[in-house]
Design an enzyme around this catalytic site. Structure first.
Site, PDB file in Angstrom:
ATOM      1  N   GLY A 190       0.796  -1.229   0.000  1.00 34.67           N
ATOM      2  CA  GLY A 190       0.000   0.000   0.000  1.00 34.67           C
ATOM      3  C   GLY A 190       0.830   1.281   0.000  1.00 34.67           C
ATOM      4  N   ARG A 217      -2.557  -8.990  -0.057  1.00 35.07           N
ATOM      5  CA  ARG A 217      -3.183 -10.029  -0.896  1.00 35.07           C
ATOM      6  C   ARG A 217      -2.429 -10.279  -2.198  1.00 35.07           C
ATOM      7  NH1 ARG A 217      -8.924  -7.319  -0.993  1.00 35.07           N
ATOM      8  NH2 ARG A 217      -7.418  -5.663  -1.347  1.00 35.07           N
ATOM      9  N   ASP A 273      -3.948 -13.539   3.379  1.00 36.53           N
ATOM     10  CA  ASP A 273      -5.346 -13.166   3.552  1.00 36.53           C
ATOM     11  C   ASP A 273      -5.568 -13.026   5.055  1.00 36.53           C
ATOM     12  OD1 ASP A 273      -8.029 -12.973   3.855  1.00 36.53           O
ATOM     13  OD2 ASP A 273      -8.532 -14.840   2.801  1.00 36.53           O
ATOM     14  N   ASP A 294       0.200   8.612  16.246  1.00 39.25           N
ATOM     15  CA  ASP A 294      -0.256   9.965  15.908  1.00 39.25           C
ATOM     16  C   ASP A 294       1.005  10.620  15.376  1.00 39.25           C
ATOM     17  OD1 ASP A 294      -0.625  12.775  15.983  1.00 39.25           O
ATOM     18  OD2 ASP A 294      -2.413  12.441  17.183  1.00 39.25           O
ATOM     19  N   HIS A 295       1.119  10.747  14.063  1.00 41.97           N
ATOM     20  CA  HIS A 295       2.438  11.113  13.522  1.00 41.97           C
ATOM     21  C   HIS A 295       2.867  12.514  13.953  1.00 41.97           C
ATOM     22  CE1 HIS A 295       0.207  13.089  10.208  1.00 41.97           C
ATOM     23  NE2 HIS A 295       1.329  13.717   9.929  1.00 41.97           N
ATOM     24  N   LYS A 342       6.894  14.563  15.319  1.00 45.95           N
ATOM     25  CA  LYS A 342       7.521  15.743  14.691  1.00 45.95           C
ATOM     26  C   LYS A 342       8.503  16.389  15.666  1.00 45.95           C
ATOM     27  CE  LYS A 342       3.635  16.781  11.611  1.00 45.95           C
ATOM     28  NZ  LYS A 342       4.150  16.591  10.264  1.00 45.95           N
ATOM     29  N   GLU A 388      -3.234  23.263   5.373  1.00 49.13           N
ATOM     30  CA  GLU A 388      -2.625  22.545   4.238  1.00 49.13           C
ATOM     31  C   GLU A 388      -3.046  23.184   2.934  1.00 49.13           C
ATOM     32  OE1 GLU A 388      -2.668  18.137   4.404  1.00 49.13           O
ATOM     33  OE2 GLU A 388      -4.316  18.470   5.801  1.00 49.13           O
ATOM     34  N   HIS A 431      -4.437  15.041  16.125  1.00 48.76           N
ATOM     35  CA  HIS A 431      -3.258  15.914  16.110  1.00 48.76           C
ATOM     36  C   HIS A 431      -3.472  17.229  16.865  1.00 48.76           C
ATOM     37  CE1 HIS A 431      -2.342  12.982  13.133  1.00 48.76           C
ATOM     38  NE2 HIS A 431      -2.936  13.574  12.125  1.00 48.76           N
ATOM     39  N   LYS A 461      -8.022  22.128   4.675  1.00 48.87           N
ATOM     40  CA  LYS A 461      -7.383  21.766   3.402  1.00 48.87           C
ATOM     41  C   LYS A 461      -7.595  22.890   2.404  1.00 48.87           C
ATOM     42  CE  LYS A 461      -7.322  16.821   3.918  1.00 48.87           C
ATOM     43  NZ  LYS A 461      -5.878  16.608   4.089  1.00 48.87           N
ATOM     44  N   LYS A 502       0.888  25.981   3.496  1.00 44.12           N
ATOM     45  CA  LYS A 502       1.088  24.794   4.329  1.00 44.12           C
ATOM     46  C   LYS A 502       1.859  25.259   5.561  1.00 44.12           C
ATOM     47  CE  LYS A 502       1.998  20.382   5.403  1.00 44.12           C
ATOM     48  NZ  LYS A 502       0.965  19.493   5.911  1.00 44.12           N
TER      49      LYS A 502
HETATM   50  N1  LIG Z   1      -1.266   6.663   3.127  1.00 41.47           N
HETATM   51  C1  LIG Z   1      -1.041   7.559   4.068  1.00 41.47           C
HETATM   52  O1  LIG Z   1      -0.354   8.565   3.888  1.00 41.47           O
HETATM   53  C2  LIG Z   1      -1.616   7.361   5.420  1.00 41.47           C
HETATM   54  C3  LIG Z   1      -2.299   6.206   5.737  1.00 41.47           C
HETATM   55  N2  LIG Z   1      -2.770   6.043   7.018  1.00 41.47           N
HETATM   56  C4  LIG Z   1      -3.472   4.807   7.389  1.00 41.47           C
HETATM   57  O2  LIG Z   1      -2.662   3.679   7.064  1.00 41.47           O
HETATM   58  C5  LIG Z   1      -3.483   2.587   6.686  1.00 41.47           C
HETATM   59  C6  LIG Z   1      -3.072   2.148   5.279  1.00 41.47           C
HETATM   60  O3  LIG Z   1      -3.257   3.209   4.394  1.00 41.47           O
HETATM   61  P1  LIG Z   1      -2.745   3.166   2.877  1.00 41.47           P
HETATM   62  O4  LIG Z   1      -1.428   2.525   2.778  1.00 41.47           O
HETATM   63  O5  LIG Z   1      -2.897   4.535   2.368  1.00 41.47           O
HETATM   64  O6  LIG Z   1      -3.845   2.229   2.206  1.00 41.47           O
HETATM   65  P2  LIG Z   1      -3.749   1.453   0.812  1.00 41.47           P
HETATM   66  O7  LIG Z   1      -5.156   1.256   0.380  1.00 41.47           O
HETATM   67  O8  LIG Z   1      -2.787   2.076  -0.106  1.00 41.47           O
HETATM   68  O9  LIG Z   1      -3.160   0.045   1.257  1.00 41.47           O
HETATM   69  C7  LIG Z   1      -3.923  -0.926   1.910  1.00 41.47           C
HETATM   70  C8  LIG Z   1      -3.099  -2.196   2.037  1.00 41.47           C
HETATM   71  O10 LIG Z   1      -3.893  -3.213   2.643  1.00 41.47           O
HETATM   72  C9  LIG Z   1      -3.775  -4.403   1.857  1.00 41.47           C
HETATM   73  N3  LIG Z   1      -5.009  -5.185   2.024  1.00 41.47           N
HETATM   74  C10 LIG Z   1      -6.287  -4.772   1.811  1.00 41.47           C
HETATM   75  N4  LIG Z   1      -7.153  -5.755   2.110  1.00 41.47           N
HETATM   76  C11 LIG Z   1      -6.416  -6.827   2.513  1.00 41.47           C
HETATM   77  C12 LIG Z   1      -6.721  -8.136   2.966  1.00 41.47           C
HETATM   78  N5  LIG Z   1      -7.988  -8.578   3.043  1.00 41.47           N
HETATM   79  N6  LIG Z   1      -5.703  -8.963   3.316  1.00 41.47           N
HETATM   80  C13 LIG Z   1      -4.433  -8.543   3.231  1.00 41.47           C
HETATM   81  N7  LIG Z   1      -4.073  -7.308   2.824  1.00 41.47           N
HETATM   82  C14 LIG Z   1      -5.047  -6.469   2.456  1.00 41.47           C
HETATM   83  C15 LIG Z   1      -3.572  -3.884   0.442  1.00 41.47           C
HETATM   84  O11 LIG Z   1      -2.882  -4.770  -0.361  1.00 41.47           O
HETATM   85  P3  LIG Z   1      -3.546  -5.771  -1.417  1.00 41.47           P
HETATM   86  O12 LIG Z   1      -4.502  -4.983  -2.234  1.00 41.47           O
HETATM   87  O13 LIG Z   1      -2.366  -6.296  -2.173  1.00 41.47           O
HETATM   88  O14 LIG Z   1      -4.175  -6.787  -0.568  1.00 41.47           O
HETATM   89  C16 LIG Z   1      -2.614  -2.726   0.730  1.00 41.47           C
HETATM   90  O15 LIG Z   1      -1.301  -3.223   0.895  1.00 41.47           O
HETATM   91  C17 LIG Z   1      -4.924   3.100   6.789  1.00 41.47           C
HETATM   92  O16 LIG Z   1      -5.397   2.781   8.060  1.00 41.47           O
HETATM   93  C18 LIG Z   1      -4.768   4.607   6.642  1.00 41.47           C
HETATM   94  O17 LIG Z   1      -5.825   5.295   7.259  1.00 41.47           O
HETATM   95  C19 LIG Z   1      -2.557   6.980   7.979  1.00 41.47           C
HETATM   96  C20 LIG Z   1      -1.904   8.139   7.714  1.00 41.47           C
HETATM   97  C21 LIG Z   1      -1.385   8.450   6.406  1.00 41.47           C
HETATM   98  O1  LIG Z   2      -3.224  12.593   9.576  1.00 42.23           O
HETATM   99  C1  LIG Z   2      -3.305  13.357   8.633  1.00 42.23           C
HETATM  100  O2  LIG Z   2      -2.375  14.308   8.490  1.00 42.23           O
HETATM  101  C2  LIG Z   2      -2.144  14.917   7.230  1.00 42.23           C
HETATM  102  C3  LIG Z   2      -1.348  16.182   7.512  1.00 42.23           C
HETATM  103  O3  LIG Z   2      -0.120  15.807   8.061  1.00 42.23           O
HETATM  104  P1  LIG Z   2       1.126  16.782   7.950  1.00 42.23           P
HETATM  105  O4  LIG Z   2       2.206  16.049   8.659  1.00 42.23           O
HETATM  106  O5  LIG Z   2       1.392  16.979   6.485  1.00 42.23           O
HETATM  107  O6  LIG Z   2       0.715  18.046   8.600  1.00 42.23           O
HETATM  108  C4  LIG Z   2      -3.434  15.235   6.510  1.00 42.23           C
HETATM  109  O7  LIG Z   2      -3.145  15.639   5.193  1.00 42.23           O
HETATM  110  C5  LIG Z   2      -4.278  14.001   6.442  1.00 42.23           C
HETATM  111  O8  LIG Z   2      -5.543  14.331   5.871  1.00 42.23           O
HETATM  112  C6  LIG Z   2      -4.509  13.419   7.808  1.00 42.23           C
HETATM  113  O9  LIG Z   2      -5.119  12.146   7.682  1.00 42.23           O
END
Ligand SMILES: NC(=O)C1=CN([C@@H]2O[C@H](COP(=O)(O)OP(=O)(O)OC[C@H]3O[C@@H](n4cnc5c(N)ncnc54)[C@H](OP(=O)(O)O)[C@@H]3O)[C@@H](O)[C@H]2O)C=CC1
Ligand SMILES: O=C1O[C@H](COP(=O)(O)O)[C@@H](O)[C@H](O)[C@H]1O
Length: 502
Positions: free
Chosen positions: A18, A49, A89, A181-182, A186, A220, A244, A344, A349
């Site tokens: 992901g 998956r 899975d 909580d990222h 910081k 942002e 945050h 947003k 920013k």
């Molecule tokens: N992206 C970001 O910047 C941020 C994300 N988050 C949080 O991090 C988490 C992940 O986000 P993000 O990476 O963006 O999401 P994505 O949708 O990009 O990734 C989701 C991941 O979960 C896997 N997945 C989904 N369903 C299944 C399953 N049934 N079994 C196994 N693997 C599965 C997918 O892989 P596959 O399809 O190959 O199964 C993929 O690797 C979320 O909770 C999001 O809220 C928080 C802050 C920032």
């Molecule tokens: O958790 C989140 O934070 C970002 C903002 O993070 P920042 O470190 O760039 O300030 C926000 O864009 C996002 O919507 C939210 O889920």
């Protein structure tokens, strides 16, 4: 570095294919490796998956860090050899058996004493199932430690957060759970405690006798990007304020802890959240306002409004901006408003905390042509990192007039090294077993209960005036009015290396 500061660790990333893994986790692991904070005895197993192989994952890791590769670090292939992949899975028990077999083998191959981090980088609906299967299938039953890292969102409201917590707690103890909580990772958020508790000049003034109001902004320029689906169920209140913004409020407002241990710090932060004056729906409009961006201009280019974004309802009532006035009913803060705002598609920013001090009881310079400027302490969280103190001095020359004097400290210009990314610190803290910069369930419990009153009220009262701010502006007019009626205004968000315009 000792074995204590370089713990031998096996990291399992659930959701390794992901976005989060690619953008944040792989680069953070690389930086830790690069800085010598990871011993050679580490391995990362990615699961998801997709039918990837070890090679596909290693390639993805390489692509995600190639822009940041340090030429002084040996062969990058050596780093990538620590990564392994398993198609998985989350709901199938046999997947956990296969995973356990791999983990035991890697413990052996990399001489890791059973220390495991399970990082949940996937949608929250799976967290409970994964935690429970990890325990029932024996993956946490090792000679070393097991820790669970949980991404946001941790629930949607108090009942769902509580349910999720109960599910996880059946398999892991509170001190094994690291809720990310990222913002707590910081640099300048971590600096708040140091600024407050390592400087004799601030703590005596840090109360309602000397501080008139506090303003915390996190704005942002980005819109919702490709997260429209998630954002429709969240909005700025749940996405930013519940976590945050309230974390920053509690760090600014807490009493000095008796020592710098995770428990003592947390206990002071919790007292702040308990002292937050609960919102009454009848007066909520006087304390919290919301906004949604419409079409506008960013950097000279037209951008669409929120309702035109992908996966967003064309009549959406979801807020992309929140401003609020919080009151903390304790001896230290009674009567001092804490204003927060986040949104947003705003004009810049920036995350900043402005502490505005009260005027002197008798100002000898009132008779001059200009009045004195209030003293401000500004903590620049991002993108610039530093502190500004705004004082008054004498204008140079034969005059008795005052002029604002700006004292700046900027991390970016003083420490030439880049400060570590939040995820890098948090991952390292987790390896060290330091829970200070993670959210405890008690904090989430209180923050969700505070937020739920506002979200319930907003859900029942669809906003009639959305969209109410143009993309590329500082939010709706009501945000200015919130402070104006108390005789204040939002201070400008300049960078720490710019001259402050009074
Ligand atoms: N992206 C970001 O910047 C941020 C994300 N988050 C949080 O991090 C988490 C992940 O986000 P993000 O990476 O963006 O999401 P994505 O949708 O990009 O990734 C989701 C991941 O979960 C896997 N997945 C989904 N369903 C299944 C399953 N049934 N079994 C196994 N693997 C599965 C997918 O892989 P596959 O399809 O190959 O199964 C993929 O690797 C979320 O909770 C999001 O809220 C928080 C802050 C920032
Ligand atoms: O958790 C989140 O934070 C970002 C903002 O993070 P920042 O470190 O760039 O300030 C926000 O864009 C996002 O919507 C939210 O889920």
């Amino acid at each position: 570095m000792t074995a204590r500061t370089k713990p031998k660790t096996l990291i399992v990333i659930f959701g390794a294919t992901g976005d989060l893994a690619k953008r944040k986790l792989f680069p953070s692991i690389y930086h830790l490796y690069n800085k010598g904070r990871l011993s050679e005895n580490f391995a990362v197993v990615g699961v998801a998956r997709r039918e990837w192989t070890d090679e596909t994952l290693r390639d993805t890791v390489y692509q995600s860090i190639k822009g940041e590769i340090d030429p002084n670090v040996g062969d990058l292939k050596d780093f990538c050899k620590h990564f392994f992949y398993l198609p998985f899975d989350v709901t199938s028990k046999s997947s956990y058996d296969s995973l356990n077999t791999i983990l035991n083998k890697l413990d052996n191959d990399f001489d890791i004493p059973g220390n495991r981090i399970f990082y949940m980088a996937m949608a929250p609906e799976f967290f409970g199932t994964i935690a429970s299967n990890l325990k029932s299938e024996g993956l946490t039953n090792t000679k070393g430690w097991s820790r669970l890292v949980i991404e946001k969102p941790f629930g949607h409201d108090y009942p769902s957060a509580n349910q999720l917590n109960e599910e996880i707690r059946e398999a892991f103890d509170e001190d094994q759970i690291y809720r990310i909580d990222h913002y707590l990772g910081k640099e300048m958020v971590q600096n708040i405690e140091v600024i407050r508790f390592a400087n004799a000049i601030f703590e005596p003034l840090w109360n309602n006798r000397y501080i008139s109001n506090i303003q915390i902004t996190s704005c942002e320029t980005l819109g919702v990007e490709d997260r429209g689906g998630y954002y429709e169920t969240s909005g700025a209140l749940r996405d930013m304020v519940q976590n945050h913004m309230l974390q920053m409020v509690s760090l600014i407002a807490m009493d000095p802890p008796i020592r710098l241990t995770p428990d003592e710090i947390r206990s002071e932060k919790i007292k702040v959240l308990r002292a937050l004056r609960p919102m009454e729906p009848i007066e909520l409009d006087n304390y919290f306002i919301r906004g949604q961006y419409g079409p506008g201009e960013m950097n000279g280019k037209s951008v669409i409004g929120y309702r035109e974004e992908e996966k967003v309802d064309p009549n959406s009532g979801t807020e992309t901006f929140v401003a609020g006035k919080l009151l903390i009913d304790n001896h230290r803060w009674a009567g001092v408003p804490f204003y927060i705002r986040t949104g947003k598609r705003m004009s810049l920013k920036s995350t900043k905390i402005v502490i505005q001090f009260k005027e002197l009881p008798m100002n000898l310079y009132f008779d001059q042509q200009q009045s004195t400027h209030p003293n401000l302490l500004i903590i620049h969280i991002q993108p610039d990192e530093g502190i500004t103190l705004l004082l008054n001095g004498k204008k140079v020359g034969p005059t008795g007039e005052t002029t604002p004097v700006q004292l700046d400290y900027s991390n970016n210009s003083v420490d030439s090294i880049n400060t570590p990314e939040a995820y890098e610190r948090l991952l390292y803290d987790c390896m060290l077993g330091d829970t200070t910069n993670f959210a405890h369930w008690d904090e989430l419990n209180l923050s969700w209960n505070f937020i739920d009153v506002i979200s319930n009220y907003w859900e029942k009262n669809h906003p009639g005036d959305f969209p109410n701010y143009k993309a590329g502006t500082m939010g709706p007019k009501a945000s200015e009015e919130l402070l104006k009626k108390d005789g204040f205004h939002w201070w400008s968000l300049f960078d720490s290396d710019e001259k402050y315009e009074v």
